[in-house]
Scaffold this motif. Structure first.
Motif, PDB file in Angstrom:
ATOM      1  N   ALA A   1      -8.365 -56.880  32.586  1.00 29.35           N
ATOM      2  CA  ALA A   1      -7.067 -56.227  32.397  1.00 29.35           C
ATOM      3  C   ALA A   1      -7.266 -54.782  31.955  1.00 29.35           C
ATOM      4  N   HIS A   2      -8.168 -54.580  31.010  1.00 26.46           N
ATOM      5  CA  HIS A   2      -8.479 -53.210  30.576  1.00 26.46           C
ATOM      6  C   HIS A   2      -9.137 -52.422  31.706  1.00 26.46           C
ATOM      7  N   ALA A   3      -9.939 -53.110  32.516  1.00 28.73           N
ATOM      8  CA  ALA A   3     -10.602 -52.438  33.634  1.00 28.73           C
ATOM      9  C   ALA A   3      -9.567 -51.927  34.645  1.00 28.73           C
ATOM     10  N   ARG A   4      -8.502 -52.683  34.873  1.00 26.79           N
ATOM     11  CA  ARG A   4      -7.450 -52.221  35.786  1.00 26.79           C
ATOM     12  C   ARG A   4      -6.827 -50.925  35.271  1.00 26.79           C
ATOM     13  N   ASP A   5      -6.502 -50.906  33.974  1.00 29.94           N
ATOM     14  CA  ASP A   5      -5.895 -49.710  33.400  1.00 29.94           C
ATOM     15  C   ASP A   5      -6.852 -48.511  33.483  1.00 29.94           C
ATOM     16  N   THR A   6      -8.129 -48.759  33.178  1.00 29.98           N
ATOM     17  CA  THR A   6      -9.117 -47.688  33.231  1.00 29.98           C
ATOM     18  C   THR A   6      -9.291 -47.186  34.655  1.00 29.98           C
ATOM     19  N   LEU A   7      -9.317 -48.120  35.602  1.00 25.54           N
ATOM     20  CA  LEU A   7      -9.465 -47.749  36.999  1.00 25.54           C
ATOM     21  C   LEU A   7      -8.284 -46.905  37.473  1.00 25.54           C
ATOM     22  N   ASP A   8      -7.085 -47.293  37.074  1.00 28.00           N
ATOM     23  CA  ASP A   8      -5.900 -46.498  37.431  1.00 28.00           C
ATOM     24  C   ASP A   8      -6.042 -45.070  36.937  1.00 28.00           C
ATOM     25  N   ASP A   9      -6.448 -44.913  35.687  1.00 22.11           N
ATOM     26  CA  ASP A   9      -6.587 -43.578  35.104  1.00 22.11           C
ATOM     27  C   ASP A   9      -7.683 -42.776  35.800  1.00 22.11           C
ATOM     28  N   LEU A  10      -8.823 -43.424  36.045  1.00 25.19           N
ATOM     29  CA  LEU A  10      -9.940 -42.723  36.689  1.00 25.19           C
ATOM     30  C   LEU A  10      -9.596 -42.314  38.112  1.00 25.19           C
ATOM     31  N   HIS A  11      -8.936 -43.202  38.836  1.00 28.75           N
ATOM     32  CA  HIS A  11      -8.593 -42.892  40.222  1.00 28.75           C
ATOM     33  C   HIS A  11      -7.562 -41.767  40.293  1.00 28.75           C
ATOM     34  N   ALA A  12      -6.582 -41.812  39.404  1.00 25.26           N
ATOM     35  CA  ALA A  12      -5.571 -40.743  39.384  1.00 25.26           C
ATOM     36  C   ALA A  12      -6.214 -39.400  39.053  1.00 25.26           C
ATOM     37  N   GLU A  13      -7.137 -39.409  38.089  1.00 21.91           N
ATOM     38  CA  GLU A  13      -7.836 -38.185  37.715  1.00 21.91           C
ATOM     39  C   GLU A  13      -8.706 -37.683  38.855  1.00 21.91           C
ATOM     40  N   ALA A  14      -9.356 -38.600  39.570  1.00 17.72           N
ATOM     41  CA  ALA A  14     -10.204 -38.200  40.692  1.00 17.72           C
ATOM     42  C   ALA A  14      -9.381 -37.558  41.802  1.00 17.72           C
ATOM     43  N   GLU A  15      -8.197 -38.113  42.061  1.00 18.49           N
ATOM     44  CA  GLU A  15      -7.338 -37.526  43.088  1.00 18.49           C
ATOM     45  C   GLU A  15      -6.838 -36.150  42.670  1.00 18.49           C
ATOM     46  N   LYS A  16      -6.629 -35.989  41.383  1.00 19.04           N
ATOM     47  CA  LYS A  16      -6.116 -34.719  40.866  1.00 19.04           C
ATOM     48  C   LYS A  16      -7.182 -33.628  40.856  1.00 19.04           C
ATOM     49  N   THR A  17      -8.382 -33.984  40.439  1.00 19.81           N
ATOM     50  CA  THR A  17      -9.440 -32.985  40.233  1.00 19.81           C
ATOM     51  C   THR A  17     -10.476 -32.940  41.348  1.00 19.81           C
ATOM     52  N   GLY A  18     -10.542 -34.015  42.149  1.00 21.98           N
ATOM     53  CA  GLY A  18     -11.578 -34.072  43.170  1.00 21.98           C
ATOM     54  C   GLY A  18     -12.917 -34.520  42.629  1.00 21.98           C
ATOM     55  N   ARG A  19     -12.941 -34.889  41.344  1.00 18.70           N
ATOM     56  CA  ARG A  19     -14.191 -35.343  40.730  1.00 18.70           C
ATOM     57  C   ARG A  19     -14.256 -36.866  40.804  1.00 18.70           C
ATOM     58  N   PRO A  20     -15.236 -37.427  41.523  1.00 17.94           N
ATOM     59  CA  PRO A  20     -15.323 -38.881  41.662  1.00 17.94           C
ATOM     60  C   PRO A  20     -15.725 -39.556  40.357  1.00 17.94           C
ATOM     61  N   PHE A  21     -15.645 -40.879  40.341  1.00 16.68           N
ATOM     62  CA  PHE A  21     -15.971 -41.623  39.116  1.00 16.68           C
ATOM     63  C   PHE A  21     -16.887 -42.805  39.427  1.00 16.68           C
ATOM     64  N   ASN A  22     -17.532 -43.274  38.385  1.00 20.87           N
ATOM     65  CA  ASN A  22     -18.332 -44.502  38.416  1.00 20.87           C
ATOM     66  C   ASN A  22     -17.882 -45.358  37.246  1.00 20.87           C
ATOM     67  N   LEU A  23     -17.230 -46.480  37.552  1.00 26.11           N
ATOM     68  CA  LEU A  23     -16.796 -47.430  36.528  1.00 26.11           C
ATOM     69  C   LEU A  23     -17.737 -48.637  36.578  1.00 26.11           C
ATOM     70  N   THR A  24     -18.474 -48.864  35.490  1.00 26.01           N
ATOM     71  CA  THR A  24     -19.434 -49.961  35.417  1.00 26.01           C
ATOM     72  C   THR A  24     -18.952 -50.981  34.392  1.00 26.01           C
ATOM     73  N   MET A  25     -19.061 -52.269  34.742  1.00 27.60           N
ATOM     74  CA  MET A  25     -18.599 -53.326  33.845  1.00 27.60           C
ATOM     75  C   MET A  25     -19.637 -54.429  33.727  1.00 27.60           C
ATOM     76  N   LEU A  26     -19.549 -55.181  32.637  1.00 26.96           N
ATOM     77  CA  LEU A  26     -20.420 -56.342  32.410  1.00 26.96           C
ATOM     78  C   LEU A  26     -19.574 -57.484  31.880  1.00 26.96           C
ATOM     79  N   THR A  27     -19.562 -58.616  32.592  1.00 26.40           N
ATOM     80  CA  THR A  27     -18.780 -59.771  32.155  1.00 26.40           C
ATOM     81  C   THR A  27     -19.488 -60.504  31.018  1.00 26.40           C
ATOM     82  N   LEU A  28     -18.805 -61.517  30.464  1.00 23.17           N
ATOM     83  CA  LEU A  28     -19.320 -62.142  29.250  1.00 23.17           C
ATOM     84  C   LEU A  28     -19.146 -63.661  29.200  1.00 23.17           C
ATOM     85  N   ASP A  29     -18.079 -64.176  29.823  1.00 22.17           N
ATOM     86  CA  ASP A  29     -17.708 -65.585  29.650  1.00 22.17           C
ATOM     87  C   ASP A  29     -18.852 -66.549  29.957  1.00 22.17           C
ATOM     88  N   THR A  30     -19.717 -66.199  30.907  1.00 23.15           N
ATOM     89  CA  THR A  30     -20.733 -67.141  31.389  1.00 23.15           C
ATOM     90  C   THR A  30     -22.007 -67.113  30.552  1.00 23.15           C
TER      91      THR A  30
END
Length: 518
Positions: free
Chosen positions: A325-354
């Motif tokens: 859920a937090h990743a969705r919000d972060t992705l929205d912000d990063l993608h919007a910023e990338a479209e605005k500035t032209g600067r790409p992003f790298n979002l890296t995540m690590l799961t935990l439940d397993t």
């Protein structure tokens, strides 16, 4: 006078002998209990893993109760047993003195050699069990290897960045592809994620994706796939946490190596990491900040964000459902910023439940006899939902995605699936790769690659072109051929020895932050 000196000397020698005996008893017990504990929680490990990982366990969100179990089991219990033995022997001697029999050698001639034999047995059993558990023999062999990683290490050279695109990397905790086999297990635990990443829709897979020889824990998975090298100590000082530079307050982690985040940062990317656990565990945050990541979020951030306690597991951290859920919000912000500035992003995540022992959240319906199978399936459902969100928002049109397990599932004494996995001939790591515009029909990934090859593969998935497709010890899985000078062209026996080598020249520079070129 000389008689007095002789008496004192004998007494001092006797006291020293007793101290040595009790020290050996404590050492043997501590080593034996440590070996049992390691095998129960982690299975057989390496000296490097022990020195670099176990010493970094956190009481909050990084192993939890394991810290206190270790302190009590390895530190306190052997000491108490040793003290109890000493007190028992002392009380027996006092009774003999009261009974006018200060020396029992005449009445019990077998007791002293029996005691010596028992002490020797405890010491031998403890040291042997510990040495076997941490692979001490392999470590000594590695120290004498003729190979050095630096002789094969390739600094990545970006020859083109015209096609660079956004990137999402998702590490699946213990994401072993073998759990797909519904003939071995109650169901295919990866079915939800496989449904979201179909080949006919353009998703690709590195078939037979291998854990590198000597890997098998999260930081090893991160270092190998992001830096293209086995994770080891500096080689010169034996690889302790302090030698590695990851003691408390250290500023860099493998600062002399060039990793995914470094290359992307140089190309103008914004690098962000999200995980459910305490990022300080095993100095994960130091590693990421050392290699181009500008934001690393974990346990304390989610608490500060107001997550209720029921969304956390006490031993590690935030649930995968809430992380995504937090990743969705972060992705929205990063993608919007990338479209605005032209600067790409790298979002890296690590799961935990397993991560075992698994925790059952209320969003996970256990429909199998083994709770672990259900939890794996529930975790994959959360990741699949995130991928579905990316598709709905149109993010897959300009964003590459790399999904992979961080390592094979642990096979410690306390873990599930020994019957299915202990003797399995080919255990592999789950992975999926999405590159906008690419399909399995026009881009076949090289099968049989190990984790070190994922480093250049990630960079090329992001749209960068690498000279020779090489980075670290790896060759991009997008490359159909391997350069003859690459470590990947070595025969298997030599390659295995290279990965096991302590490589003191290379790692001394890597940890010193001095650069890794020879």
């Amino acid at each position: 006078m000389s008689g007095r000196i002789l008496y004192v000397t004998r007494r001092v020698g006797l006291v020293a002998a007793h101290i040595l005996v009790y020290a050996l008893i404590w050492l043997g017990l501590a080593a034996l209990i440590a070996a049992v504990g390691i095998r129960f929680f982690w299975g057989e490990i390496s000296v490097g893993q022990m020195l670099m990982n176990l010493v970094s366990v956190e009481t909050d969100g990084g192993g939890g109760a394991i810290v206190w179990i270790g302190i009590l089991g390895i530190g306190v219990v052997p000491l108490l047993i040793t003290v109890a033995i000493a007190l028992w022997r002392s009380s027996r001697r006092r009774r003999r003195l009261r009974n006018g029999n200060p020396d029992s050698r005449g009445t019990q001639p077998f007791m002293r050699p029996l005691s010596t034999l028992l002490v020797a047995a405890v010491v031998l059993a403890g040291t042997t069990a510990f040495a076997t558990t941490v692979g001490l023999g392999d470590y000594i062999k590695a120290a004498n290897s003729k190979y050095d990683v630096g002789d094969y290490y390739v600094e990545p050279t970006v020859t083109s960045a015209d096609q660079k695109r956004n990137l999402v990397v998702i590490y699946l905790e213990s994401g072993e592809a073998t759990l797909e086999d519904d003939q071995l297990f109650e169901k295919d635990a990866f079915a939800p994620l496989k449904e979201a990443t179909k080949a006919e829709e353009g998703w690709q897979t590195v078939a037979d994706f291998q854990q590198y020889e000597g890997g098998g824990w999260t930081m090893a998975g991160l270092a190998s796939t992001q830096c293209g090298i086995p994770l080891k100590g500096n080689g010169a000082g034996g690889g302790s946490a302090t030698d590695n530079g990851i003691d408390e307050g250290a500023e860099t982690y493998l600062g002399g190596a060039t990793c995914v985040g470094d290359v992307l940062d140089e190309q103008g990317y914004t690098n962000v990491f999200l995980g459910g656990a305490n990022p300080s565990f095993a100095a994960k945050d130091t590693f990421l900040y050392s290699h181009g990541y500008s934001a690393v979020k974990g346990l304390s951030d989610w608490r500060a964000a107001g997550e209720p306690e029921e969304n956390f597991r006490k031993d590690w951290g935030l649930s995968d459902q809430r992380l995504m859920a937090h990743a969705r919000d972060t992705l929205d912000d990063l993608h919007a910023e990338a479209e605005k500035t032209g600067r790409p992003f790298n979002l890296t995540m690590l799961t935990l439940d397993t991560h075992e022992p698994v925790h059952i959240y209320d969003y996970c319906d256990v429909d199998t006899d083994s709770e672990v199978t259900s939890v794996f399936s529930c975790s994959m459902t959360q990741v699949a939902s995130f991928i579905g969100y990316m598709k709905e928002q149109g993010y897959l049109d300009d964003t590459a995605v790399v999904i992979m397990g961080d390592h094979l599932k642990h096979m410690s004494a306390g873990d599930a699936f020994h019957e299915q996995l202990d003797d399995h001939e080919n255990r592999t790591i789950f992975n999926r790769i999405w590159v906008p515009g690419e399909t399995p029909a026009n881009s076949t990934l090289r099968a049989g690659s190990d984790q070190l090859n994922m480093y250049p593969t990630i960079l090329e998935a992001a749209g960068l072109t690498l000279e020779g497709g090489e980075a670290g010890l790896g060759v991009s899985a997008f490359a159909s051929e391997v350069p003859g000078s690459s470590a990947q062209a070595m025969d298997q026996e030599a390659y295995t020895e290279l990965l096991g080598s302590l490589s003191p020249r290379f790692y001394a520079k890597a940890w010193a932050g001095a650069g890794t070129q020879q």
